[in-house]
Motif scaffolding. Structure first.
Motif, PDB file in Angstrom:
ATOM      1  N   ASP A  33       4.490  19.141 -20.793  1.00  6.68           N
ATOM      2  CA  ASP A  33       3.454  18.411 -21.404  1.00  6.68           C
ATOM      3  C   ASP A  33       3.990  17.096 -22.115  1.00  6.68           C
ATOM      4  N   ASP A  34       3.418  16.007 -21.503  1.00  3.25           N
ATOM      5  CA  ASP A  34       3.770  14.743 -21.830  1.00  3.25           C
ATOM      6  C   ASP A  34       3.860  14.290 -23.413  1.00  3.25           C
ATOM      7  N   VAL A  35       4.937  13.537 -23.736  1.00  2.00           N
ATOM      8  CA  VAL A  35       4.988  13.303 -25.121  1.00  2.00           C
ATOM      9  C   VAL A  35       5.325  11.871 -25.240  1.00  2.00           C
ATOM     10  N   ASP A  36       5.059  11.034 -26.150  1.00  2.00           N
ATOM     11  CA  ASP A  36       5.737   9.711 -26.432  1.00  2.00           C
ATOM     12  C   ASP A  36       7.124   9.650 -26.573  1.00  2.00           C
ATOM     13  N   GLU A  37       7.736   9.343 -25.686  1.00  2.00           N
ATOM     14  CA  GLU A  37       9.263   9.152 -25.774  1.00  2.00           C
ATOM     15  C   GLU A  37      10.051   7.754 -26.126  1.00  2.00           C
ATOM     16  N   PRO A  38      10.895   7.892 -26.920  1.00  2.00           N
ATOM     17  CA  PRO A  38      11.351   6.686 -27.052  1.00  2.00           C
ATOM     18  C   PRO A  38      12.087   5.957 -25.945  1.00  2.00           C
ATOM     19  N   PRO A  39      12.336   4.507 -26.090  1.00  2.00           N
ATOM     20  CA  PRO A  39      12.909   3.725 -25.033  1.00  2.00           C
ATOM     21  C   PRO A  39      14.258   4.214 -24.444  1.00  2.00           C
ATOM     22  N   LEU A  40      14.432   4.074 -23.301  1.00  2.30           N
ATOM     23  CA  LEU A  40      15.614   4.657 -22.544  1.00  2.30           C
ATOM     24  C   LEU A  40      16.479   3.554 -22.114  1.00  2.30           C
ATOM     25  N   PHE A  41      17.772   3.235 -22.712  1.00  3.19           N
ATOM     26  CA  PHE A  41      18.677   2.244 -22.104  1.00  3.19           C
ATOM     27  C   PHE A  41      19.293   2.633 -20.822  1.00  3.19           C
ATOM     28  N   ASP A  42      19.632   1.593 -19.904  1.00  5.94           N
ATOM     29  CA  ASP A  42      20.001   1.635 -18.711  1.00  5.94           C
ATOM     30  C   ASP A  42      21.365   2.412 -18.618  1.00  5.94           C
ATOM     31  N   GLY A  96      26.331 -11.121 -23.710  1.00  3.71           N
ATOM     32  CA  GLY A  96      25.814 -10.257 -22.774  1.00  3.71           C
ATOM     33  C   GLY A  96      24.410  -9.865 -22.932  1.00  3.71           C
ATOM     34  N   SER A  97      23.727  -8.857 -22.358  1.00  2.08           N
ATOM     35  CA  SER A  97      22.478  -8.445 -22.727  1.00  2.08           C
ATOM     36  C   SER A  97      22.303  -6.880 -22.374  1.00  2.08           C
ATOM     37  N   VAL A  98      21.556  -6.102 -23.070  1.00  2.48           N
ATOM     38  CA  VAL A  98      21.089  -4.945 -22.962  1.00  2.48           C
ATOM     39  C   VAL A  98      19.634  -4.629 -22.587  1.00  2.48           C
ATOM     40  N   SER A  99      19.423  -3.572 -21.901  1.00  2.00           N
ATOM     41  CA  SER A  99      18.014  -3.473 -21.224  1.00  2.00           C
ATOM     42  C   SER A  99      17.443  -1.981 -21.508  1.00  2.00           C
ATOM     43  N   ALA A 100      16.399  -1.832 -21.894  1.00  2.00           N
ATOM     44  CA  ALA A 100      15.840  -0.492 -22.159  1.00  2.00           C
ATOM     45  C   ALA A 100      14.377  -0.389 -21.869  1.00  2.00           C
ATOM     46  N   MET A 101      13.639   0.537 -21.445  1.00  2.00           N
ATOM     47  CA  MET A 101      12.316   0.946 -20.832  1.00  2.00           C
ATOM     48  C   MET A 101      11.816   2.053 -21.537  1.00  2.00           C
ATOM     49  N   ASP A 102      10.309   1.879 -21.512  1.00  4.75           N
ATOM     50  CA  ASP A 102       9.763   2.901 -22.147  1.00  4.75           C
ATOM     51  C   ASP A 102       9.527   4.022 -20.737  1.00  4.75           C
ATOM     52  N   ASP A 113       7.701   6.675 -20.525  1.00  2.34           N
ATOM     53  CA  ASP A 113       6.284   7.320 -20.296  1.00  2.34           C
ATOM     54  C   ASP A 113       5.696   6.462 -19.364  1.00  2.34           C
ATOM     55  N   GLY A 114       4.478   6.964 -18.820  1.00  3.06           N
ATOM     56  CA  GLY A 114       3.571   6.348 -17.805  1.00  3.06           C
ATOM     57  C   GLY A 114       3.071   5.137 -18.389  1.00  3.06           C
ATOM     58  N   ALA A 115       2.688   4.917 -19.594  1.00  3.51           N
ATOM     59  CA  ALA A 115       2.154   3.597 -20.258  1.00  3.51           C
ATOM     60  C   ALA A 115       2.915   2.451 -20.035  1.00  3.51           C
ATOM     61  N   ARG A 116       4.377   2.603 -19.918  1.00  7.72           N
ATOM     62  CA  ARG A 116       5.352   1.646 -20.068  1.00  7.72           C
ATOM     63  C   ARG A 116       5.171   0.590 -21.103  1.00  7.72           C
ATOM     64  N   SER A 117       5.246   1.010 -22.267  1.00  4.79           N
ATOM     65  CA  SER A 117       4.949   0.073 -23.296  1.00  4.79           C
ATOM     66  C   SER A 117       6.145  -0.977 -23.548  1.00  4.79           C
ATOM     67  N   LYS A 118       5.761  -2.130 -23.916  1.00  7.64           N
ATOM     68  CA  LYS A 118       6.708  -2.854 -24.271  1.00  7.64           C
ATOM     69  C   LYS A 118       8.026  -2.549 -25.208  1.00  7.64           C
ATOM     70  N   VAL A 119       9.222  -3.209 -25.010  1.00  4.97           N
ATOM     71  CA  VAL A 119      10.474  -2.980 -25.895  1.00  4.97           C
ATOM     72  C   VAL A 119      10.841  -4.027 -26.816  1.00  4.97           C
ATOM     73  N   LYS A 120      11.024  -3.945 -27.932  1.00  7.19           N
ATOM     74  CA  LYS A 120      11.389  -4.662 -28.898  1.00  7.19           C
ATOM     75  C   LYS A 120      12.925  -4.437 -29.301  1.00  7.19           C
ATOM     76  N   TYR A 121      13.800  -5.517 -29.447  1.00  7.82           N
ATOM     77  CA  TYR A 121      15.092  -5.381 -29.637  1.00  7.82           C
ATOM     78  C   TYR A 121      15.631  -5.649 -31.006  1.00  7.82           C
ATOM     79  N   SER A 122      16.568  -5.379 -31.726  1.00 10.84           N
ATOM     80  CA  SER A 122      17.055  -5.592 -32.831  1.00 10.84           C
ATOM     81  C   SER A 122      18.548  -5.057 -33.050  1.00 10.84           C
TER      82      SER A 122
END
Length: 797
Positions: free
Chosen positions: A363-372, A391-397, A399-408
């Motif tokens: 079953d699909d669930v809403d997962e947290p962002p995943l860093f590369d 430098g910079s960090v990168s993470a993505m959702d 899930d299939g929705a590919r929601s936006k990610v906010k960094y802090s």
């Protein structure tokens, strides 16, 4: 009258004789037609009596007869022994023997009695006392009895015919040596046809084959066993017992799944070890024979799932083996096999295993962002300006929705707020300046938060609900309705060094030079921290007294003679530079003291300031010294106050008019001619008022010159000279000093002071030139001496 004995053979037939000869002769058959009379006393030894007599009269046993009984009534028969007089009685006139009650052979099989004959008139024994036995003849009056009322036995199921199960045992209290009253025969009265019993031994055995003795069909059996005496003949007595037999289990049944296809679902967020579902298999056996284990034998989920056996329920438990990802694979299919843990080779076959198919949906669930990356390492120069990107960090959702990610930035890991991250692109940049010498590494945690549409919808719904309820939307926390998905990653930032620190001395350098040495001698090696190159400006400061060697990185002497009296300390400035860009430099100071040395170059006497490489006292030591000083001061004050409170004793205790005392002023005075030192007349009349008045007057030989010598405009002498003179002035100018001679010592060698001792005894001889410039530091009185002795060396100002 004599009675002929017929022999013991009659007794063996169980017959009773009317009489037995007690004494006299017995006819013995010697030949076919020849009888011989033999003289004997008692002619019997045993009577036989049947047990369980039911008659109303006494039971007749037999008759005793003596040869001494001639029938004239003078003989009396006397009986003694077991039961005599109670169980057995005898007629004293004719010797008839009877039993008075019913006897049981099982209680007592025989009795031993004694008999004799006496003369009624004289009481004399006519026969010696003789022993005989009364034996009870057995009848079949006891039925067989088993050792247990109920027997319990067991035998494995599917045993062969004739397998021994259990043995039963019965006993009969009757006489086994006589007749067949105690001879038993065993038989089954109930329980056919599964078991049989041996008629002679009582051993019970199986009577049917393996196919008919199946525990799963019938487990418990009950039989009734008979034991009959008289060898089983009609008229015998019978005893019975119950035998319970149980068939024990053998592993003759394989496990079987209750259904061939199972379906389960599991969320993709399930961690390793999370149960997915249970599958059930049954086994008709019990105990260890029913224990089973499950295995995954095939399928695309062999590496993703595990299966184990619940020891209590014997169910197969499927668990997550590796992390699941709905986006990569939404379902799995595996084949499960079950079999017994213990196998009986007699019943094993390929059909002893069973298979089932298990389908598992993810079953699909809403997962947290995943860093590369699992972690990040960045580098930045320590002099980087504020706002420079590290430098910079990168993470993505995921899930299939590919929601936006906010960094802090997790401020708990950056309390000083040195860094920040761009909320959109994950770029890490500086907020404050950095210093590698303070902290070489910084570790911060960056948070990636999923900014999903579902959260926005929840927030909009909260606003609508609050508007409908006419309350503030802030009173309803969206966080309670929607938990944001976020993840953390560690960012390690390494500061790269730049040349922003001048080199410094590693230690405080202090050395000495002998008054007589050689030019070019190495005095001290110097090393710097963060340094690569040294040089010094000695020619500018000290007239080339010392030089610097690049090869040895040390200070060299430039001449052979140094005067400790002329100059005891040299402060040599050393300029230290590094070789990096931009070049950094600093100036350190090397302290060189001039000392007197022996021929080997070892230091003997140096200047007043002691050579010391000690870094100084610690704070704890200073505090301890301060406390000790305060305590000593309090003791001195207390002692002084107590001493002042004491009553002063009279100056003159004795009545002597004249006292001789020694007065020493160390001033090379006039000796005996000096008669103005004191008025001795006061000593001759100490009790008069004149003496008291004179004692308060100022001494005639003392003129207070303290104010005159040291006016406010004149410089006070150094501490050592002032201590000497102040002691003398205090004693000489005291108007209350006693008018008689007393001893006053002003010896003070100045130990521990900068000026050292005034005595010439401790001075060290030296062939070097004497430097008298230090006399000018002693005050106005010694300035003239300094000008006289130091005129020729005054080439310095």
């Amino acid at each position: 009258m004599r009675t002929i004995s017929l022999g013991i053979g009659w007794l063996c037939l169980g017959l009773s004789l009317d009489a037995w000869s007690l004494s006299g002769q017995q006819i013995e058959i010697v030949g076919p037609n020849l009888l011989k009379r033999v003289r004997r006393g008692w002619m019997w030894n045993q009577f036989v009596l049947q047990e369980e007599y039911t008659g109303s009269d006494y039971q007749y046993i037999g008759k005793l007869k003596s040869d001494q009984d001639y029938g004239n009534g003078l003989v009396k028969y006397v009986l003694s022994g077991e039961g005599a007089g109670s169980i057995f009685v005898i007629d004293e006139n004719n010797g008839d023997l009877h039993a008075t009650r019913r006897l049981d052979r099982e209680e007592k099989a025989f009795y031993i009695l004694r008999a004799t004959v006496v003369n009624k008139q004289t009481g004399q024994k006519l026969e010696p006392e003789t022993e005989f036995t009364v034996k009870l003849h057995d009848i079949n009056d006891n039925e067989p009895k088993f050792s247990k009322e109920v027997y319990t036995g067991s035998v494995p199921e599917r045993s062969d015919i004739g397998t021994s199960v259990i043995q039963v045992t019965a006993t009969d209290a009757d006489d086994s040596m006589y007749g067949s009253s105690a001879k038993l025969v065993y038989s089954i009265s109930q329980g056919h046809p599964y078991f049989s019993v041996d008629p002679n031994t009582g051993v019970i055995r199986t009577a049917l084959g393996p196919g008919n003795m199946d525990r799963e069909q019938r487990e418990h059996y009950q039989m009734v066993i008979d034991a009959k005496d008289m060898a089983g003949q009609r008229g015998g007595l019978t005893g019975t017992t119950i035998v319970n037999i149980t068939l024990t289990d053998v592993n003759d049944n394989p496990p079987r799944f209750t259904q061939s296809i199972h379906e389960f679902r599991v969320p993709e967020s399930a961690k390793s070890g999370t149960p997915v579902g249970r599958i059930v298999a049954t086994d008709r056996d019990i105990g260890k024979n029913a224990e089973m284990y499950f295995t995954i034998v095939s399928g695309d989920g062999m590496d993703m799932f595990d299966i184990s056996t619940d020891k209590e329920t014997q169910e197969g438990v499927i668990t997550v083996g590796k992390p699941l990802d709905f986006e990569k694979k939404p379902s799995y299919t595996v084949e499960i096999q079950v079999q017994n843990t213990q196998v009986d080779p007699r019943f094993w076959s390929p059909a002893s295993k069973d298979m089932a198919t298990v389908r598992i949906g993810v079953d699909d669930v809403d997962e947290p962002p995943l860093f590369d990356r699992a972690s990040y390492v960045m580098e930045v120069k320590e002099d980087a300006a504020v706002g420079v990107a590290v430098g910079s960090v990168s993470a993505m959702d995921p899930d299939g929705a590919r929601s936006k990610v906010k960094y802090s930035i997790d401020r708990r890991t950056d309390m000083d707020r040195l860094f920040n991250v761009h909320p959109g692109n994950g770029s890490v940049f500086l907020l404050k300046g950095l210093d590698r010498e303070e902290t070489a590494w910084h570790n911060v945690s960056v948070i990636a938060t999923e900014f999903s549409k579902s959260r926005q919808k929840v927030q909009q719904l909260v606003v609508q609900i609050a508007s409908a309820l006419q309350i503030s939307a802030s009173t309803i926390s969206p966080g309670k309705l929607f938990i944001p998905q976020l993840s953390h990653v560690t960012v390690s930032i390494r500061l790269l060094d730049v040349n922003d620190n001048p080199p410094t001395f590693a230690v405080v350098y202090e050395t000495f030079v002998c008054e007589r040495t050689t030019a070019g001698q190495v005095l001290q090696g110097v090393n710097g921290l963060d340094s690569h190159f040294f040089y010094c400006a000695l020619h500018v400061c000290y007239n080339d007294a010392f030089s610097y060697s690049d090869n040895t990185a040390g200070i060299l002497t430039r001449r052979a003679n140094y005067s400790r009296l002329h100059q005891s300390v040299y402060l040599v400035p050393v300029v230290i530079t590094d070789g990096d860009y931009p070049m950094q430099s600093s100036t350190g100071t090397l302290t060189v003291r001039v000392c007197t040395c022996n021929r080997e170059g070892n230091m003997e006497v140096c200047n007043a300031e002691a050579l010391s490489s000690s870094p100084g006292l610690s704070t704890g030591a200073l505090i301890a010294i301060l406390l000790c000083a305060i305590i000593l001061l309090m003791i001195v004050v207390l002692f002084t106050s107590l001493k002042q409170q004491r009553k002063q004793e009279p100056l003159i205790i004795s009545k002597e008019d004249v006292r001789d005392n020694v007065v020493s002023y160390n001033d090379e005075g006039g000796g005996e001619e000096d008669t103005q030192a004191f008025d001795i007349g006061a000593l001759r009349h100490p009790d008069t008022a004149v003496a008291l008045e004179e004692s308060t007057k100022q001494r005639r030989d003392i003129i207070p010159t303290d104010a005159m010598l040291y006016s406010p405009r004149r410089q006070r002498p150094p501490p050592l000279v002032w201590l000497h003179h102040s002691a003398m002035l205090e004693n000489d100018c005291n108007p209350t000093a006693p008018p008689y001679d007393s001893l006053a010592t002003y010896a003070y060698e100045g130990e521990g002071l900068v000026a050292e001792s005034l005595s010439s005894l401790g001075s060290v001889s030296s062939e070097a030139e004497q430097d008298y410039h230090y006399l000018s530091d002693w005050g106005p009185r010694f300035r003239k001496l300094a000008e006289l002795y130091g005129a020729e060396d005054c080439d310095f100002s």
